[in-house]
Design an enzyme around this catalytic site. Structure first.
Site, mmCIF file in Angstrom:
data_model
loop_
_atom_site.group_PDB
_atom_site.id
_atom_site.type_symbol
_atom_site.label_atom_id
_atom_site.label_comp_id
_atom_site.label_asym_id
_atom_site.label_seq_id
_atom_site.Cartn_x
_atom_site.Cartn_y
_atom_site.Cartn_z
ATOM 1 C CB ILE A 124 43.833 29.120 36.417
ATOM 2 C CG1 ILE A 124 44.944 28.567 36.546
ATOM 3 C CG2 ILE A 124 42.808 27.988 35.690
ATOM 4 C CD1 ILE A 124 45.933 28.321 35.493
ATOM 5 C CE LYS A 125 40.009 34.578 30.420
ATOM 6 N NZ LYS A 125 39.723 35.033 29.461
ATOM 7 C CB ILE A 126 37.479 29.822 37.180
ATOM 8 C CG1 ILE A 126 38.693 29.006 37.254
ATOM 9 C CG2 ILE A 126 36.334 29.323 37.717
ATOM 10 C CD1 ILE A 126 38.997 28.624 38.818
#
Length: 354
Positions: A124-126
């Protein structure tokens, strides 16, 4: 080495021996993939029609399209993930760029994406904005693997590492081996901004430093990586199976045609790093690049360049903040543009705007 060209973004992982393992992933949605999906939409009218007629609004339809694509990509790289015991073969999906200033909203979005994608090899890219650094800690503590993006400074990078370590410690998990992360450190954009500042200063010393800031800072980032992932605190986490948060070099395409076309790839090769390359940079490196450990060959030189820039009045904190603002704004505009394109496509299919 297998190359998958979809979205024009390649990630190549380097093993401890500096050998390409072939971790090449389709990471979406990123700014590049927002644009790519606009092309894909030309062949997906039936799918879009079905989604909107089922009652989905345009953003919900977008996420459904993306999630299916990410699940398929995860399946494609599942064998790499298994063969490397969770070391490679990841696929990234980014939370909405609209949440870059929303700590809790980012946490909830990350948890939702992790749940609906439901694949062990999804990141999950944050974004590494100040409001999202606490989000990273919370998401990691939930046992969710994270690709931290938009890192432009050493100070923010250290905060990101600490968030990862804090999250692992707060997780309460006895086995941390499946909670992994990469820290996406942006490179070429640093030179783009600092070169302009150096040209404004205009002295021979300043002009001589053009094209050197980005690689120097990246080399120092690797030194920070080595420092933070060693010692008693890290050793305690390793006993629970923890894996290092690897450095991922982002923004590796050369913006200035006067610079070598592998400037942001060749000097940044080292153990446990990942290099992202658009098609042009990848082909250039394949053509005349050499795989060898280079990241820590000239640390003293990197320190000298970093200090020399400071003495000239270059404020590294300003550089990091400015590039972060530009990066977030660019991602938001790309995301909004994509949703507009989806809406236009829906309208062209004579669907009701919801």
């Amino acid at each position: 080495m297998e190359v998958v060209q979809r979205g024009q973004l390649f990630m190549i992982s380097m093993s401890r021996k500096g050998r390409a393992l072939g971790m090449i992933t389709f990471a979406a949605p990123s700014q590049i993939c927002f644009r790519s999906l606009q092309v894909v939409l030309e062949v997906l009218p039936a799918t879009l029609r079905e989604l909107v007629q089922s009652g989905k609004d345009i953003e919900a339809a977008y996420w459904e399209l993306v999630i299916k694509d990410i699940q398929d990509a995860c399946k494609l790289f599942e064998s790499i993930y298994d063969e490397t015991d969770g070391g490679d073969g990841y696929v990234s999906v980014e939370v909405s760029p609209r949440l870059a200033d929303d700590t809790q909203g980012t946490v909830e979005a990350a948890k939702w994406l992790h749940k609906v994608v439901n694949r062990p090899n999804v990141y999950i890219k944050i974004p590494a904005t100040a409001p999202c650094v606490p989000s990273i800690k919370e998401v990691i503590s939930q046992g969710i693997s994270v690709n931290v993006t938009l890192i432009f400074s050493l100070a923010r990078y250290e905060e990101v590492i600490d968030a990862y370590l804090d999250g692992l410690e707060a997780s309460g998990l006895s086995d941390l081996s499946r909670v992994t992360s990469v820290a996406s450190f942006f490179v070429s954009r640093v030179d783009t901004l600092i070169d302009k500042m150096l040209e404004k200063i205009g002295t021979p010393e300043a002009l001589d430093l053009r094209g050197k800031a980005a690689v120097a800072q990246a080399a120092l980032a690797y030194q920070l990586y080595q420092k933070k992932f060693s010692g008693p605190r890290w050793d305690a986490l390793v006993k629970k199976g923890a894996k290092k948060q690897r450095l991922l070099w982002a923004s590796t395409s050369v913006k200035n045609p006067a610079y070598p076309d592998t400037l942001y790839v060749a000097p940044l090769i080292g153990p446990d790093t990942v290099s992202t390359m658009p098609d042009q940079a990848l082909q250039a490196f394949v053509d005349h690049g050499a795989v060898s450990r280079t990241i820590d060959l000239n640390v003293s030189e990197a320190e000298g360049i970093y200090s020399a820039l400071e003495k000239l009045g270059i404020d590294w904190n300003y550089v990091g903040t400015q590039l972060e603002l530009e990066g977030v704004d660019s991602f938001k505009k790309s995301f909004d543009s994509l949703l507009d394109t989806l809406q236009e496509k829906a309208n062209s299919l004579k669907l009701v705007s919801l």
